[in-house]
Design an enzyme around this catalytic site. Structure first.
Site, PDB file in Angstrom:
ATOM      1  CB  CYS A   8      -1.008  -0.018   1.145  1.00  0.00           C
ATOM      2  SG  CYS A   8      -0.337   0.241   2.792  1.00  0.00           S
ATOM      3  NE  ARG A  14      -4.713   1.659   1.764  1.00  0.00           N
ATOM      4  CZ  ARG A  14      -4.537   2.412   0.693  1.00  0.00           C
ATOM      5  NH1 ARG A  14      -5.400   2.321  -0.314  1.00  0.00           N
ATOM      6  NH2 ARG A  14      -3.518   3.246   0.609  1.00  0.00           N
TER       7      ARG A  14
END
Length: 199
Positions: A8, A14
């Site tokens: 990410c 994430r």
């Protein structure tokens, strides 16, 4: 052993959440699951919100607390058998660093969407063609999933292949991000479990 890399931006929301979910849900296959960010933060823990979501989805607390962000480097892309980016932009950045790895690189939602069209028998057939080695089986199935890119109808909105970035945003955005990410993780896990089951 096989290796997965998740990517990410800052490597604090994430991609570590995705990596920890994959590590936990595929633990019986002893994978090596790493994560990295394309820019931003270095040696930083997960955000409290991301760590809370990890715990909510069953990740052991020590796995989340041990995480420290790191930059994505070209050398990180040599060994993974599957590279899962959180957005199309991250996928593009991976491809710019290592063009030869494009065939094994997907956004995580793209991989799950494309793999959904493969039956268990088809996944097994592709994996079996690569022999018994776990890494080779994962690479073979990644190739089969990638081959579907030109064969299936694209998503109506290309952003549907992305996981929204919740960093410095509301708790509701974190929940929305997880609502996009977790089903995609489930799709990856389902595909790899079928590929790696050799009995």
């Amino acid at each position: 052993m096989f290796e997965i890399l998740t990517v990410c931006t800052g490597n604090i929301c994430r991609s570590p959440l995705a990596a920890q979910l994959l590590q936990s849900r595929l633990a019986d296959f002893a994978p090596r699951v790493l994560s990295a960010g394309t820019r931003g933060l270095t040696d930083t823990p997960m955000t409290a919100e991301a760590a809370h979501l990890a715990a909510h989805y069953g990740v052991a607390a020590d796995l989340s607390s041990a995480h420290r962000s790191r930059w994505l480097r070209e050398g990180d892309l040599d060994s993974p058998d599957l590279i899962l980016a959180m957005t199309r932009e991250h996928r593009r950045e991976v491809a710019e660093l290592a063009p030869a790895r494009l065939r094994s690189t997907f956004t995580i939602r793209e991989f799950a969407r494309l793999a959904e069209g493969l039956s268990d028998d088809e996944i097994r057939a592709h994996a079996d063609s690569a022999g018994a080695d776990a890494a080779a089986r994962v690479r073979a199935v990644a190739g089969a999933v990638g081959a579907r890119r030109g064969m299936v109808e694209p998503v109506a909105d290309p952003a549907d292949d992305d996981v929204v970035d919740p960093y410095r945003r509301s708790w509701e955005t974190y929940v929305r991000s997880a609502d996009q990410l977790v089903p995609a993780v489930d799709g990856v896990v389902r595909t790899l479990r079928v590929a790696l089951a050799t009995t």
